[in-house]
Design an enzyme around this catalytic site. Structure first.
Site, mmCIF file in Angstrom:
data_model
loop_
_atom_site.group_PDB
_atom_site.id
_atom_site.type_symbol
_atom_site.label_atom_id
_atom_site.label_comp_id
_atom_site.label_asym_id
_atom_site.label_seq_id
_atom_site.Cartn_x
_atom_site.Cartn_y
_atom_site.Cartn_z
ATOM 1 N N ASN A 181 -0.846 19.134 -21.235
ATOM 2 C CA ASN A 181 -1.190 18.256 -22.357
ATOM 3 C C ASN A 181 -1.185 18.990 -23.697
ATOM 4 O OD1 ASN A 181 -1.487 16.186 -20.546
ATOM 5 N ND2 ASN A 181 -3.680 16.546 -20.265
ATOM 6 N N HIS A 190 7.659 9.590 -28.004
ATOM 7 C CA HIS A 190 6.592 10.438 -27.463
ATOM 8 C C HIS A 190 6.806 11.919 -27.835
ATOM 9 C CE1 HIS A 190 3.562 11.739 -24.601
ATOM 10 N NE2 HIS A 190 4.453 12.531 -24.018
ATOM 11 N N LYS A 209 6.599 22.935 -13.907
ATOM 12 C CA LYS A 209 5.810 21.733 -13.581
ATOM 13 C C LYS A 209 5.482 21.707 -12.089
ATOM 14 C CE LYS A 209 4.600 17.140 -14.514
ATOM 15 N NZ LYS A 209 4.682 15.953 -15.337
ATOM 16 N N LYS A 231 2.523 11.224 -11.530
ATOM 17 C CA LYS A 231 1.738 10.303 -12.363
ATOM 18 C C LYS A 231 2.569 9.040 -12.555
ATOM 19 C CE LYS A 231 -1.241 13.345 -15.085
ATOM 20 N NZ LYS A 231 -1.583 13.816 -16.439
ATOM 21 N N ARG A 287 -3.700 21.616 -14.493
ATOM 22 C CA ARG A 287 -2.657 20.646 -14.906
ATOM 23 C C ARG A 287 -2.829 20.202 -16.356
ATOM 24 N NH1 ARG A 287 0.177 15.770 -11.439
ATOM 25 N NH2 ARG A 287 1.470 15.019 -13.147
ATOM 26 N N GLU A 289 -5.150 16.961 -11.727
ATOM 27 C CA GLU A 289 -5.639 17.393 -13.036
ATOM 28 C C GLU A 289 -7.137 17.702 -13.041
ATOM 29 O OE1 GLU A 289 -3.493 15.557 -16.328
ATOM 30 O OE2 GLU A 289 -5.257 15.859 -17.578
ATOM 31 N N HIS A 345 -0.606 17.165 -26.933
ATOM 32 C CA HIS A 345 -0.761 15.730 -26.665
ATOM 33 C C HIS A 345 -2.015 15.134 -27.298
ATOM 34 C CE1 HIS A 345 2.521 16.516 -23.983
ATOM 35 N NE2 HIS A 345 2.550 15.287 -23.515
ATOM 36 N N ARG A 367 0.810 -1.239 0.000
ATOM 37 C CA ARG A 367 0.000 0.000 0.000
ATOM 38 C C ARG A 367 0.841 1.287 0.000
ATOM 39 N NH1 ARG A 367 -2.718 -3.216 3.672
ATOM 40 N NH2 ARG A 367 -4.555 -4.184 2.771
ATOM 41 N N GLU A 374 9.129 18.437 -25.101
ATOM 42 C CA GLU A 374 8.436 18.800 -23.852
ATOM 43 C C GLU A 374 8.990 20.121 -23.310
ATOM 44 O OE1 GLU A 374 5.801 17.259 -22.799
ATOM 45 O OE2 GLU A 374 5.914 15.173 -23.443
ATOM 46 N N HIS A 383 -1.140 12.069 -29.151
ATOM 47 C CA HIS A 383 -1.583 10.710 -28.786
ATOM 48 C C HIS A 383 -2.132 9.977 -30.000
ATOM 49 C CE1 HIS A 383 -2.125 11.625 -24.226
ATOM 50 N NE2 HIS A 383 -0.888 11.264 -24.533
HETATM 51 P P1 NAD Z 1 12.590 5.540 -22.004
HETATM 52 O O1 NAD Z 1 12.421 5.437 -20.557
HETATM 53 O O2 NAD Z 1 12.163 4.384 -22.844
HETATM 54 O O3 NAD Z 1 14.120 5.884 -22.322
HETATM 55 C C1 NAD Z 1 14.527 6.009 -23.670
HETATM 56 C C2 NAD Z 1 15.749 5.138 -23.975
HETATM 57 O O4 NAD Z 1 16.904 5.760 -23.419
HETATM 58 C C3 NAD Z 1 15.693 3.738 -23.380
HETATM 59 O O5 NAD Z 1 16.232 2.829 -24.300
HETATM 60 C C4 NAD Z 1 16.604 3.854 -22.144
HETATM 61 O O6 NAD Z 1 17.171 2.624 -21.775
HETATM 62 C C5 NAD Z 1 17.641 4.812 -22.642
HETATM 63 N N1 NAD Z 1 18.334 5.582 -21.618
HETATM 64 C C6 NAD Z 1 17.791 6.161 -20.519
HETATM 65 N N2 NAD Z 1 18.695 6.933 -19.908
HETATM 66 C C7 NAD Z 1 19.838 6.820 -20.605
HETATM 67 C C8 NAD Z 1 21.119 7.399 -20.490
HETATM 68 N N3 NAD Z 1 21.401 8.312 -19.556
HETATM 69 N N4 NAD Z 1 22.059 7.051 -21.388
HETATM 70 C C9 NAD Z 1 21.774 6.178 -22.387
HETATM 71 N N5 NAD Z 1 20.578 5.621 -22.583
HETATM 72 C C10 NAD Z 1 19.617 5.956 -21.694
HETATM 73 O O7 NAD Z 1 11.812 6.826 -22.598
HETATM 74 P P2 NAD Z 1 11.477 8.267 -22.000
HETATM 75 O O8 NAD Z 1 11.301 9.128 -23.181
HETATM 76 O O9 NAD Z 1 12.424 8.673 -20.946
HETATM 77 O O10 NAD Z 1 10.061 8.042 -21.309
HETATM 78 C C11 NAD Z 1 8.915 7.682 -22.033
HETATM 79 C C12 NAD Z 1 7.878 7.171 -21.050
HETATM 80 O O11 NAD Z 1 7.539 8.209 -20.146
HETATM 81 C C13 NAD Z 1 6.584 6.709 -21.680
HETATM 82 O O12 NAD Z 1 6.209 5.474 -21.121
HETATM 83 C C14 NAD Z 1 5.579 7.781 -21.284
HETATM 84 O O13 NAD Z 1 4.266 7.282 -21.139
HETATM 85 C C15 NAD Z 1 6.137 8.215 -19.954
HETATM 86 N N6 NAD Z 1 5.750 9.578 -19.537
HETATM 87 C C16 NAD Z 1 5.242 9.725 -18.286
HETATM 88 C C17 NAD Z 1 4.883 10.978 -17.826
HETATM 89 C C18 NAD Z 1 4.387 11.143 -16.425
HETATM 90 O O14 NAD Z 1 3.951 12.246 -16.064
HETATM 91 N N7 NAD Z 1 4.459 10.122 -15.602
HETATM 92 C C19 NAD Z 1 5.050 12.097 -18.650
HETATM 93 C C20 NAD Z 1 5.578 11.915 -19.928
HETATM 94 C C21 NAD Z 1 5.927 10.643 -20.378
HETATM 95 N N1 GLY Z 2 2.839 14.802 -18.369
HETATM 96 C C1 GLY Z 2 1.625 15.448 -18.014
HETATM 97 C C2 GLY Z 2 1.416 15.549 -16.540
HETATM 98 O O1 GLY Z 2 2.259 15.212 -15.772
HETATM 99 O O2 GLY Z 2 0.352 15.944 -16.137
#
Ligand code: NAD
Ligand code: GLY
Length: 360
Positions: free
Chosen positions: A244, A263, A226, A142, A240, A236, A247, A120, A184, A251
């Site tokens: 988006n 993304h 942020k 998130k 918030r 949101e 997006h 939990r 972003e 999306h």
């Molecule tokens: P990712 O986590 O897949 O990383 C991209 C690539 O870079 C991967 O292959 C990873 O292994 C590699 N990598 C990471 N750090 C590295 C480094 N320092 N050196 C070399 N390689 C490295 O992609 P991302 O773009 O970081 O994240 C995308 C994800 O984030 C999606 O799942 C998306 O839904 C999520 N997201 C979440 C939020 C939120 O608010 N929680 C917001 C935006 C996106």
């Molecule tokens: N990435 C959008 C949010 O965090 O609300």
């Protein structure tokens, strides 16, 4: 080093920007968590930074254990969250044991979800290593995993206790991943900060060259924006949603391309179309879409649906936007710019006008 606070009462936390991985243990000591820690990461990031993090944690008195999840969005699933739970149970992790996410947004979202649900809720620390994770996904709480029927459909709002950024980790990040994060960054300029937008325009080479000062300045500014938005509207309910921007069409682009596009690239295209829609609706002046599109292009990001592997029909894009519509219980909300630094959230857009904008 910069510290940005996310102000959420008892759940407030610091985002520490521009520290070395070797300072993690001393920062974590201050959180007064249990001493058994799991570092959740993937093989790519583990190879680069895992040993340094584990060594530092153990020198600070933690019993730290790595938990590896394969690298890729397709592993952000309940099955892999379950694999994390299993590793924690086998090693008798308790309610005070921290989970440390070391990686990009995929690792951060999955680890955060595991931390929100294991017993939990256990302490959660983010060490983002991609630009996208630093400016967006590691901040704001998130967390979640994907379902075969939709991305990020299972999740929880769960704030970390600390976000810890060593900007040197960006030096090993592939260029395309860095640029994806830049989409972003540009988004923050358009929605909230004209000065940031202008700074990005004037300092492109320095930012792309990872010059420490400009890079830290830009990441800090995004985190400040942020943090401010999340502090005012954690779940949101209203404000918030401005995060988006880009997006909605973004999306849809991700969906029609079966999540094979980064993304940030999809968001870049989405921001251009949202800006054109704003112009057609008389919300902004003619110069705005041009400025947004130019900055996105200057940062090596796509600006047009014509770059897609197969140009989707407008009907396909509309269908793909329905997932957003269901989530919002009615008409899809668009975030539209009025000027650089100011946006509106609206459901008052005309389908025919959007069709024309997408077809052009
Ligand atoms: P990712 O986590 O897949 O990383 C991209 C690539 O870079 C991967 O292959 C990873 O292994 C590699 N990598 C990471 N750090 C590295 C480094 N320092 N050196 C070399 N390689 C490295 O992609 P991302 O773009 O970081 O994240 C995308 C994800 O984030 C999606 O799942 C998306 O839904 C999520 N997201 C979440 C939020 C939120 O608010 N929680 C917001 C935006 C996106
Ligand atoms: N990435 C959008 C949010 O965090 O609300």
């Amino acid at each position: 080093m910069h510290v940005v606070n996310v102000s959420l009462g008892e759940r407030s936390y610091d985002i520490v920007i521009g520290v070395k991985l070797e300072e993690l243990g001393s920062r974590m000591e201050g959180l007064r968590t249990g001493k058994k820690a799991a570092v959740v990461t993937n093989p790519t990031v583990n190879k680069l930074y895992g040993a340094r993090v584990l060594r530092n944690l153990s020198s600070a008195g933690f019993q730290a254990m790595p938990v590896e999840v394969p690298d890729g969005e397709q592993y952000k699933t309940l099955d892999w969250a379950n694999a994390v739970y299993t590793a924690l149970l086998i090693n008798t992790f308790d309610r005070r044991s921290p989970l440390v996410a070391l990686g990009g947004g995929v690792i951060g979202d999955l680890t955060g979800f595991a931390a929100a649900t294991y017993m939990r809720g256990v302490p959660f620390i983010q060490i983002p290593t991609t630009l996208l994770a630093m400016v967006d996904s590691s901040v704001g709480g998130k967390t979640g995993v994907n379902h075969p029927m939709g991305k990020n459909m299972i999740g929880a709002f769960y704030q970390p206790r600390l976000v810890f950024m060593d900007l040197d980790t960006l030096r090993t990040l592939p260029k395309e991943e860095f640029l994806s994060g830049m989409a972003e960054v540009i988004k923050y300029g358009v929605i909230r900060d004209r000065e940031l937008f202008d700074y990005l325009d004037k300092n492109r080479e320095k930012v792309l060259g990872l010059e420490p000062g400009p890079l830290a300045h830009v990441i800090r500014r995004c985190c400040e924006i942020k943090a401010e938005v999340v502090s005012k509207d954690e779940r949101e309910g209203g404000l918030r949603a401005i995060l988006n921007f880009g997006h909605t069409v973004g999306h849809a682009v991700e969906t029609v391309e079966n999540y094979t596009r980064r993304h940030g690239e999809a968001v870049a295209i989405g921001m251009v179309y949202a800006s054109r829609l704003a112009l057609r609706m008389g919300l902004c002046d003619a110069g705005l879409p041009e400025r947004v599109e130019k900055l996105i292009r200057d940062y090596g990001l796509p600006t047009d649906l014509s770059v897609l592997k197969r140009r989707p029909s407008v009907t396909e894009l509309f269908d793909a936007m329905q997932v957003d519509k269901k989530a919002e219980g009615g008409k899809v909300r668009f975030v539209l710019p009025k000027k650089i630094g100011e946006v509106v959230i609206t459901k008052e857009w005309d389908e025919g006008v959007l069709r024309e904008v997408l077809e052009k």
